[in-house]
Design an enzyme around this catalytic site. Structure first.
Site, short mmCIF file in Angstrom:
data_model
loop_
_atom_site.label_atom_id
_atom_site.label_comp_id
_atom_site.label_asym_id
_atom_site.label_seq_id
_atom_site.Cartn_x
_atom_site.Cartn_y
_atom_site.Cartn_z
CG LEU A 164 -0.02 -0.82 5.53
CD1 LEU A 164 0.45 -1.98 6.41
CD2 LEU A 164 -1.20 -1.28 4.66
N PRO B 222 8.66 4.12 4.38
CG PRO B 222 10.28 5.49 5.37
CD PRO B 222 9.15 4.55 5.70
N GLY C 288 5.32 -0.12 0.59
CA GLY C 288 4.06 0.49 0.15
C GLY C 288 3.12 -0.60 -0.30
CB SER C 289 2.76 -2.29 -3.58
OG SER C 289 2.32 -1.14 -4.28
CG ASP D 239 -11.16 -6.77 1.47
OD1 ASP D 239 -10.30 -6.59 0.60
OD2 ASP D 239 -11.39 -7.86 2.02
NE ARG E 173 -7.18 -2.15 -1.65
CZ ARG E 173 -6.36 -3.17 -1.47
NH1 ARG E 173 -6.81 -4.41 -1.61
NH2 ARG E 173 -5.09 -2.97 -1.13
CD GLU F 299 -8.30 3.65 1.40
OE1 GLU F 299 -9.05 2.67 1.34
OE2 GLU F 299 -8.54 4.69 2.05
N1 COS Z 1 -9.05 -10.19 4.21
C1 COS Z 1 -8.62 -11.02 5.20
N2 COS Z 1 -7.43 -11.68 5.14
C2 COS Z 1 -6.69 -11.50 4.03
C3 COS Z 1 -7.09 -10.66 2.97
C4 COS Z 1 -8.33 -9.99 3.07
N3 COS Z 1 -8.75 -9.17 2.11
N4 COS Z 1 -6.12 -10.67 2.02
C5 COS Z 1 -5.16 -11.50 2.44
N5 COS Z 1 -5.51 -12.00 3.66
C6 COS Z 1 -4.75 -12.98 4.47
C7 COS Z 1 -4.45 -14.20 3.63
O1 COS Z 1 -5.52 -15.12 3.68
C8 COS Z 1 -3.20 -14.74 4.27
O2 COS Z 1 -3.57 -15.45 5.44
P1 COS Z 1 -2.86 -16.85 5.84
O3 COS Z 1 -1.41 -16.50 6.05
O4 COS Z 1 -3.56 -17.25 7.09
O5 COS Z 1 -3.07 -17.75 4.67
C9 COS Z 1 -2.47 -13.48 4.72
O6 COS Z 1 -3.47 -12.44 4.80
C10 COS Z 1 -1.38 -13.07 3.74
O7 COS Z 1 -1.99 -12.92 2.47
P2 COS Z 1 -1.17 -12.90 1.09
O8 COS Z 1 -0.22 -14.04 1.07
O9 COS Z 1 -2.14 -12.73 -0.01
O10 COS Z 1 -0.31 -11.56 1.26
P3 COS Z 1 0.73 -10.89 0.31
O11 COS Z 1 1.90 -10.48 1.11
O12 COS Z 1 0.96 -11.70 -0.93
O13 COS Z 1 0.01 -9.49 -0.06
C11 COS Z 1 -1.24 -7.93 -1.37
C12 COS Z 1 -1.03 -9.38 -0.88
C13 COS Z 1 -0.20 -7.50 -2.39
C14 COS Z 1 -2.58 -7.95 -2.02
C15 COS Z 1 -1.23 -6.95 -0.16
O14 COS Z 1 0.08 -6.80 0.33
C16 COS Z 1 -1.80 -5.57 -0.50
O15 COS Z 1 -3.00 -5.37 -0.55
N6 COS Z 1 -0.90 -4.60 -0.74
C17 COS Z 1 -1.32 -3.22 -0.98
C18 COS Z 1 -1.37 -2.48 0.28
C19 COS Z 1 -1.98 -1.14 0.09
O16 COS Z 1 -3.11 -1.01 -0.33
N7 COS Z 1 -1.20 -0.12 0.40
C20 COS Z 1 -1.69 1.21 0.25
C21 COS Z 1 -1.45 1.99 1.47
S1 COS Z 1 -2.61 1.73 2.69
S2 COS Z 1 -3.68 3.38 2.54
#
Ligand code: COS
Length: 386
Positions: free
Chosen positions: A124, A127, A130-131, A241, A244, A364
């Site tokens: 995912l 460069p 990330g977040s 989810d 984490r 994560e």
């Molecule tokens: N399960 C299912 N669907 C989800 C969800 C979840 N946990 N979280 C969000 N969604 C869905 C939302 O419902 C939304 O859907 P719709 O467009 O149909 O309404 C869509 O995904 C976009 O959600 P949202 O607007 O909340 O997305 P954002 O871009 O605001 O991102 C965060 C939210 C910041 C929480 C997300 O980008 C994130 O978790 N970032 C961190 C990523 C990470 O952990 N990186 C580490 C590397 S991976 S090892």
């Protein structure tokens, strides 16, 4: 529960023995050589650790979330690099296919992931992404019966060993946000896929990360996870989810191990004519550490049970990951302090576990991302009551 109580108890005690007798004694070797010895990887395969959560139909144990965290409490007691070896198969490198894959994708990949024959990686991060995971820049352009992938993924755990990558790429360039992202199952060896050099890291020696580069990498349309475009971000969030909670459980395991270590040291080391364990200032550190580890354990178990009951646990998973990873950081820091000068010396494990634990607050989803997930849900709920 997927397992009856006796089988679960047996699994947990087998894992505990494996950790105590095989993994913890191998920690110095792993940290010196930056590699998990093949004999240990083979034992992990034999024990079924790669397939803890893969569905039973595909050769896994199909553990529930509660059973998984109970197993990870034990596995987390060893230096985190050991768990990393099979954790991508248990979690982020396998769950995308298990949760959202087509029946064909599941049949093709899950058995190999469950046995550990294939290592799975989750691609995912990039460069510049990330977040802000919705802003993925890697592209996947449809070309007849194929997609052509271009872009770079960064810090991909287990990529140097992986046979299969779950890759998030933008199929709809017109959609800048999350809805333009799709997930793909991409096999190692696909022309156009190459790997960067393994990164030199602060800790967790033995766990390897590197870039995964796509240069006109052509994959069949059947590689699109779930067969539907635009679902990749949601797949990633569902995977995270669960991931984490797994990470939070690993933090609990490491916290409990470190508390054992700090007490073992404090009861035998004397200063001012008595064991360190008799000094109240240090006793406060033992007590704070125990309370935090216990709170984290309760949070993880509660969230896991709720998930098993079919509840949406995004908020609870973020609470648990944030709390448990911050707690293990404090506990690892106190352990160094209790060890005094010895805490800074390689021969003692305190300094290694301190460095190892630091990553838990970052991968994560950083602590700040967990705060965003939690706060966003709270605010939305409050607004819905207006
Ligand atoms: N399960 C299912 N669907 C989800 C969800 C979840 N946990 N979280 C969000 N969604 C869905 C939302 O419902 C939304 O859907 P719709 O467009 O149909 O309404 C869509 O995904 C976009 O959600 P949202 O607007 O909340 O997305 P954002 O871009 O605001 O991102 C965060 C939210 C910041 C929480 C997300 O980008 C994130 O978790 N970032 C961190 C990523 C990470 O952990 N990186 C580490 C590397 S991976 S090892």
């Amino acid at each position: 529960m997927a397992l009856d109580k006796d089988t679960l108890d047996q699994l947990i005690s087998t894992i505990r023995r494996f950790v105590d007798e095989r993994l913890i004694p191998a920690e110095p070797e792993v940290s010196e050589t930056d590699a998990i010895p093949e004999r240990i990887v083979a034992e992990m395969r034999e024990l079924g650790l790669f397939g803890l959560t893969a569905p039973e139909d595909f050769g896994g144990l199909g553990l529930t979330m509660e059973e998984e965290v109970l197993a990870v409490f034990e596995l987390g007691r060893a230096a985190p690099a050991f768990r990393s070896m099979f954790a991508t198969n248990v979690g982020i490198g396998m769950q995308g296919i298990a949760i959202d894959g087509t029946p064909e994708q599941k049949a093709k990949y899950l058995p190999g992931l469950a046995s550990g024959e294939i290592i799975g990686s989750f691609a995912l991060t990039e460069p510049d992404v990330g977040s802000d995971a919705g802003s993925v820049k890697t592209t996947a352009r449809r070309d007849g019966d194929h997609y052509i992938l271009n872009g770079t993924k960064r810090f991909i755990t287990n990529a140097p060993h992986a046979g299969l990558f779950t890759v998030m790429a933008r199929t709809d360039p017109a959609q800048k946000g999350a809805s333009g992202v799709s997930a793909f199952a991409v096999e190692r060896g696909t022309p156009g896929l190459s790997l960067g050099k393994p990164e030199k890291k602060m800790g967790q020696q033995g766990a390897h990360v590197c870039d995964v580069i796509f240069d006109n990498c052509r994959v069949p349309a059947s590689a699109l996870i779930g067969g539907v475009e635009g679902q990749g971000f949601k797949t990633a969030m569902k995977v995270l989810d669960k991931g984490r909670l797994h990470i939070a459980a690993a933090c609990v395991g490491l916290s409990e191990r470190i508390i054992d270590d700090m007490l073992a040291y404090a009861v035998q080391r004397t200063q001012f004519g008595k064991p360190l364990a008799e000094f109240q200032l240090l006793q406060a550190m033992f007590a704070d550490s125990k309370a935090e580890a216990y709170a984290a354990r309760c949070m993880v178990l509660d969230a896991a049970r709720k998930r098993d009951a079919g509840e949406n646990v995004s908020v609870e998973a973020s609470c648990a990951k944030m709390f448990a990873s911050e707690a293990v950081g404090r506990i690892a820091d106190r352990n160094v302090q209790i060890h005094g000068g010895n805490g800074y010396i390689r021969e003692y494990r305190a300094e290694q576990l301190f460095r190892d634990a630091r990553l838990f607050r970052i991968y994560e989803g950083t602590t700040q991302i967990q705060q965003i997930v939690i706060a966003k849900a709270l605010v939305a709920e409050a607004k819905s009551k207006l």
